[in-house]
Design an enzyme around this catalytic site. Structure first.
Site, mmCIF file in Angstrom:
data_model
loop_
_atom_site.group_PDB
_atom_site.id
_atom_site.type_symbol
_atom_site.label_atom_id
_atom_site.label_comp_id
_atom_site.label_asym_id
_atom_site.label_seq_id
_atom_site.Cartn_x
_atom_site.Cartn_y
_atom_site.Cartn_z
ATOM 1 N NE ARG A 33 -22.329 34.487 -19.295
ATOM 2 C CZ ARG A 33 -22.492 33.200 -19.182
ATOM 3 N NH1 ARG A 33 -21.962 32.582 -18.002
ATOM 4 N NH2 ARG A 33 -23.296 32.656 -19.835
ATOM 5 N NE ARG A 42 -23.208 32.668 -13.483
ATOM 6 C CZ ARG A 42 -23.867 32.000 -14.143
ATOM 7 N NH1 ARG A 42 -25.210 31.380 -13.944
ATOM 8 N NH2 ARG A 42 -23.608 31.804 -15.565
ATOM 9 C CG HIS A 90 -17.408 29.499 -15.369
ATOM 10 N ND1 HIS A 90 -18.280 29.144 -16.468
ATOM 11 C CD2 HIS A 90 -17.815 30.605 -14.939
ATOM 12 C CE1 HIS A 90 -19.427 30.005 -16.401
ATOM 13 N NE2 HIS A 90 -19.254 31.121 -15.570
ATOM 14 C CG ASP A 137 -25.771 26.690 -21.745
ATOM 15 O OD1 ASP A 137 -25.244 27.162 -21.025
ATOM 16 O OD2 ASP A 137 -26.677 26.789 -22.263
ATOM 17 N N GLY A 169 -23.047 27.415 -14.725
ATOM 18 C CA GLY A 169 -23.526 28.140 -13.677
ATOM 19 C C GLY A 169 -24.587 27.401 -13.040
ATOM 20 C CD GLU A 223 -23.654 37.365 -28.902
ATOM 21 O OE1 GLU A 223 -22.942 36.383 -28.569
ATOM 22 O OE2 GLU A 223 -23.752 38.056 -29.912
ATOM 23 C CG ASN A 224 -20.525 34.791 -22.828
ATOM 24 O OD1 ASN A 224 -19.832 33.767 -23.221
ATOM 25 N ND2 ASN A 224 -21.606 34.528 -22.740
ATOM 26 N NE ARG A 257 -30.432 30.075 -26.682
ATOM 27 C CZ ARG A 257 -31.180 29.768 -25.540
ATOM 28 N NH1 ARG A 257 -32.608 29.573 -25.733
ATOM 29 N NH2 ARG A 257 -30.660 29.782 -24.386
ATOM 30 C CB ILE A 258 -26.187 27.163 -33.303
ATOM 31 C CG1 ILE A 258 -26.665 28.177 -34.272
ATOM 32 C CG2 ILE A 258 -26.467 25.665 -33.474
ATOM 33 C CD1 ILE A 258 -26.267 28.025 -35.595
ATOM 34 C CB SER A 259 -25.736 30.616 -28.634
ATOM 35 O OG SER A 259 -26.793 30.077 -27.999
HETATM 36 C C1 FPP Z 1 -21.396 28.394 -20.191
HETATM 37 O O1 FPP Z 1 -22.151 28.159 -19.051
HETATM 38 C C2 FPP Z 1 -19.930 28.460 -20.083
HETATM 39 C C3 FPP Z 1 -19.076 29.655 -20.203
HETATM 40 C C4 FPP Z 1 -19.649 30.775 -20.676
HETATM 41 C C5 FPP Z 1 -17.761 29.481 -20.140
HETATM 42 C C6 FPP Z 1 -17.087 28.142 -20.519
HETATM 43 C C7 FPP Z 1 -15.747 28.134 -20.240
HETATM 44 C C8 FPP Z 1 -14.769 27.165 -19.650
HETATM 45 C C9 FPP Z 1 -15.241 25.920 -19.436
HETATM 46 C C10 FPP Z 1 -13.397 27.690 -19.602
HETATM 47 C C11 FPP Z 1 -12.521 27.040 -20.982
HETATM 48 C C12 FPP Z 1 -11.183 27.445 -20.584
HETATM 49 C C13 FPP Z 1 -10.178 27.242 -21.633
HETATM 50 C C14 FPP Z 1 -9.013 27.847 -21.564
HETATM 51 C C15 FPP Z 1 -10.423 26.797 -23.186
HETATM 52 P P1 FPP Z 1 -23.193 29.044 -18.270
HETATM 53 O O2 FPP Z 1 -22.369 29.787 -17.237
HETATM 54 O O3 FPP Z 1 -23.685 29.816 -19.121
HETATM 55 O O4 FPP Z 1 -24.094 28.199 -17.469
HETATM 56 P P2 FPP Z 1 -25.580 28.415 -17.088
HETATM 57 O O5 FPP Z 1 -26.363 28.451 -18.499
HETATM 58 O O6 FPP Z 1 -25.940 27.328 -16.130
HETATM 59 O O7 FPP Z 1 -25.556 29.770 -16.452
#
Ligand code: FPP
Length: 253
Positions: A81, A43, A47, A30, A33, A77-78, A204-206
């Site tokens: 977005r 954001r 990633h 997490d 973003g 849930e994603n 949380r474990i979401s």
């Molecule tokens: C959560 O941060 C992150 C994600 C939903 C995506 C994570 C995915 C990767 C790092 C890519 C992995 C790729 C492979 C092929 C395994 P957020 O966007 O919720 O951050 P925020 O809470 O700051 O908004």
């Protein structure tokens, strides 16, 4: 058949007990973003950096003798977005798989995807199945990627499949127990995580691995995922080694 090199522990920090390391670490990655926003970047940059963090952590698991890593890449849930972020993530998964497959082979990583994969684009599905098939016999770190994964959905699907077996007379109601049920989960054959790490401070474990995390130790750090490096893992492991894992039994004191 290629001969794989034996596992050699490398650079394990001296204050860690190699006999008390978790065998399996799960991560909720997490804060991507927020990491990008703090730098005035979109954001998606977060990633992108998150992938580098994941790669480094995978290598660290190999070096330190941790045999399995599971990452929550995309939850059911994603999909809520913004469309361009979902599209970016899907393209990123595909690109990473295509780009890293050779390296995963060279590093003896066994990759597996868990989640409802049927709704992913055909091109992503084909990269996923290719990567899983090619790395199937690798004996290094078992890397599991939860994609379009939801813990409740996994349990409901398992119940449905088990009920069908009973309905068809292939399984007796009285024979259903925890170990039979585990065989109906996406994670069949993968041992439960010992340690769950969640970055960016949320407690949380979401909807992640609801069944499998029953006895995992939970470590939450305010560090944002793209900044979670080996030193952060070292800290998490020191914390883990202070814990007394009782599995519901009475402790030593
Ligand atoms: C959560 O941060 C992150 C994600 C939903 C995506 C994570 C995915 C990767 C790092 C890519 C992995 C790729 C492979 C092929 C395994 P957020 O966007 O919720 O951050 P925020 O809470 O700051 O908004």
């Amino acid at each position: 058949m290629t001969v794989k090199e034996p596992i050699v522990l490398k650079d394990l920090p001296k204050d860690l007990d190699s006999n008390r390391l978790p065998k399996h670490i799960a991560v909720i990655m997490d804060g991507n973003g927020r990491w990008a926003k703090r730098r005035g970047r979109p954001r998606i940059m977060g990633h992108q950096r998150g992938v580098d963090t994941l790669k480094d952590l995978l290598r660290c698991c190999r070096d330190w003798g941790i045999s399995a890593l599971t990452a929550y890449a995309f939850s059911t849930e994603n999909w809520g977005r913004p469309l361009e972020e979902v599209d970016f993530l899907m393209t990123l998964f595909e690109r990473v798989l295509r780009r890293e497959l050779q390296e995963m082979m060279a590093e003896n990583v066994k990759i597996r995807f868990v989640g409802n994969l049927d709704v992913l684009s055909p091109s992503l599905q084909s990269e996923i199945f290719r990567a899983m098939a090619d790395t199937e016999n690798n004996t290094g770190v078992q890397f599991t990627v939860a994609t379009n994964y939801g813990g409740r959905q996994e349990i409901v699907e398992g119940c449905r499949a088990i009920a069908q077996q009973v309905q068809q007379g292939l399984l007796k109601l009285e024979d259903i127990n925890e170990s039979i049920f585990e065989g109906y989960l996406y994670t069949k054959g993968i041992p439960d995580p010992d340690l769950l790490i969640r970055t960016s401070g949320e407690m949380r474990i979401s909807n992640f691995l609801l069944w499998q995390l029953a006895y995992a130790e939970i470590y939450v750090t305010p560090t944002l995922w793209p900044d979670f490096d080996r030193h952060c893992l070292h800290k998490a492991l020191l914390d883990y080694q202070q814990r007394e894992r009782r599995f519901g039994k009475v402790g030593k004191t």
